[in-house]
Design an enzyme around this catalytic site. Structure first.
Site, short mmCIF file in Angstrom:
data_model
loop_
_atom_site.label_atom_id
_atom_site.label_comp_id
_atom_site.label_asym_id
_atom_site.label_seq_id
_atom_site.Cartn_x
_atom_site.Cartn_y
_atom_site.Cartn_z
CG ASN A 150 37.18 36.66 36.07
OD1 ASN A 150 36.33 37.33 35.49
ND2 ASN A 150 37.38 36.76 37.36
N GLY A 201 50.17 40.35 31.95
CA GLY A 201 51.34 39.49 31.75
C GLY A 201 51.29 38.19 32.54
CG HIS A 202 49.67 37.89 36.72
ND1 HIS A 202 48.94 37.07 37.55
CD2 HIS A 202 48.97 39.03 36.61
CE1 HIS A 202 47.85 37.72 37.94
NE2 HIS A 202 47.85 38.92 37.39
CB THR A 238 60.72 54.48 35.36
OG1 THR A 238 61.12 55.82 35.65
CG2 THR A 238 61.88 53.71 34.73
CB CYS A 324 39.92 38.88 41.65
SG CYS A 324 41.04 38.53 40.31
N1 PMP Z 1 40.42 41.01 34.12
C1 PMP Z 1 40.24 39.69 34.28
C2 PMP Z 1 39.18 39.00 33.46
C3 PMP Z 1 41.02 38.98 35.19
O1 PMP Z 1 40.81 37.66 35.35
C4 PMP Z 1 42.00 39.67 35.93
C5 PMP Z 1 42.88 38.95 36.94
N2 PMP Z 1 42.19 38.24 37.92
C6 PMP Z 1 42.16 41.05 35.73
C7 PMP Z 1 41.35 41.68 34.82
C8 PMP Z 1 43.18 41.84 36.49
O2 PMP Z 1 44.47 41.60 36.00
P1 PMP Z 1 45.77 42.02 36.83
O3 PMP Z 1 45.98 40.97 37.86
O4 PMP Z 1 46.86 42.04 35.79
O5 PMP Z 1 45.53 43.37 37.39
#
Ligand code: PMP
Length: 376
Positions: A150, A201-202, A238, A324
């Site tokens: 990422n 999803g996002h 749920t 992140c």
């Molecule tokens: N794995 C990777 C390689 C990501 O880039 C991300 C999001 N930054 C995630 C996991 C985490 O995904 P989520 O935001 O759906 O928790």
């Protein structure tokens, strides 16, 4: 007008996703567990999304379980497999460039008594399947390797690695975090040789707060979230019908255009790199054969965060390293040999097929202006 170049952090929900979510909030708002018609309709919406996602992976619907996002999917993969198989097999092998949701979970399992082997790229900045196979032994219960990094867009040799591991240790479970590859590169469960796959999803123009995990038939996973036994007991709670429906709608819309968008985004990446070539102190950190969706560069001598905010003042949104890690260096760039001042000046530009050349030109001009104006 802003220029949004942070699509690896999150994407704008597509119209189909928004409409599917709204329909599940205004009309189809039942609880899938309820036994009446409203419950059944909600269950049908969840199962429709499940089938769409399963089809895209070339998998059976029964192998797809919805979660709150890829962070949870990754937790479920690592904790669930060590929970089910870890009594006598105490070793897990991960790449050293995993997202925090794998890396931190592995560190937590390490504290709980598991042996974690983190495999790094070699001197040339590349991962080799043989290094993962060599790190495994008969006590290894899990190998986890992401498909696309990422931060840099580096594509890891997942298929080769999982094949090499299974050849020597067929009992070892394989997990692939496909978050940054799904709907961008071909992702098929069978071709990857993955027993588990995490999706979000996002990142594919769905909505935040939903993900999925593919679990191959026959693989046992100890649940992390226990309760009312939704999702066949693998993930209680749920189901978020609106978010799941949006995820399915986004996947359905994007799936037919994976190849065409890859071509388009490759042209955009080349355009950007052409614009940046020859700019003083600008170095490209992403590999040439990486995912074209992620372009990591460094402005040596200009700190990422300062440059990021300069670009923001021009209405241009990029990320420093990885969104992140909120400005904290994750150590992933260092794994790829990008250190010191070069790492301090890293910026991540992440695009989509809708990004335009004009937007990339605007970014390049602002960057050039920033290099002249910004200090430190
Ligand atoms: N794995 C990777 C390689 C990501 O880039 C991300 C999001 N930054 C995630 C996991 C985490 O995904 P989520 O935001 O759906 O928790």
């Amino acid at each position: 007008m802003s220029v949004y170049l942070d699509n690896a952090a999150t994407t704008k929900p597509c119209k189909a996703a928004v409409e599917a979510a709204v329909a599940a909030m205004t009309e189809n708002y039942g609880n899938p567990s309820s036994l009446h018609r409203a419950g059944l309709d909600a269950q049908l919406a969840v199962d429709k999304a499940r089938k769409i996602i399963a089809d895209t992976l070339g998998a059976d619907s029964v192998c797809i379980y919805f979660t709150s996002g890829a962070t949870e999917s990754n937790n479920l993969a690592l904790r669930g497999i060590t929970g089910a198989y870890g009594r006598n097999r105490k070793k897990i092998v991960v790449s050293a460039v995993e997202h925090a949701s794998v890396a931190e979970t592995a560190s937590d399992l390490e504290k709980k008594g598991f042996e974690v082997v983190r495999v790094s790229p070699r001197e040339d900045g590349k991962f080799y399947a043989a290094d993962f196979a060599a790190a495994c032994d008969s006590s290894t219960c899990l190998v986890s390797m992401m498909l696309v990094n990422n931060e840099t867009g580096y594509i890891l040799p997942v298929r080769e690695t999982f094949a090499a591991v299974k050849r020597r240790f067929p009992e070892t479970v394989t997990h692939c975090d496909c978050v940054q590859g799904y709907m961008k590169l071909p992702v098929k469960a069978g071709a990857l040789g993955a027993d588990l796959i995490s999706l979000s999803g996002h990142k594919i123009h769905g909505v935040k707060g939903v993900g999925a995990i593919y679990i191959k038939k026959g693989i046992r996973v100890t649940p992390v979230v226990t309760g009312g036994k939704q999702e066949k007991g693998i993930r209680s709670g749920t189901e978020s019908v609106p978010l799941i429906a949006a995820f399915g709608a986004a996947a359905e819309e994007l799936f037919p255009t994976v190849a065409a968008r890859y071509e388009r985004v490759s042209v955009l990446k080349k355009h950007l790199l052409d614009r940046l070539s020859g700019m003083d102190n600008v170095l490209v950190n992403s590999p040439e054969d990486g995912s074209p969706y992620i372009i990591n560069i460094s402005v040596v001598g200009r700190r990422s965060e300062i440059m990021l905010h300069f670009l923001e003042s021009k209405g241009i949104y990029v990320s420093s390293g990885s969104a992140c890690s909120k400005g904290q260096q994750s150590g992933v760039l260092e794994q790829f040999g990008i250190k010191d001042k070069r790492a301090d000046g890293a910026l991540r530009i992440s695009i989509t097929a809708e990004t335009t050349e004009a937007e990339l030109d605007e970014f390049a001009e602002a960057l050039s202006e920033g290099i002249g104006k910004v200090r430190g």
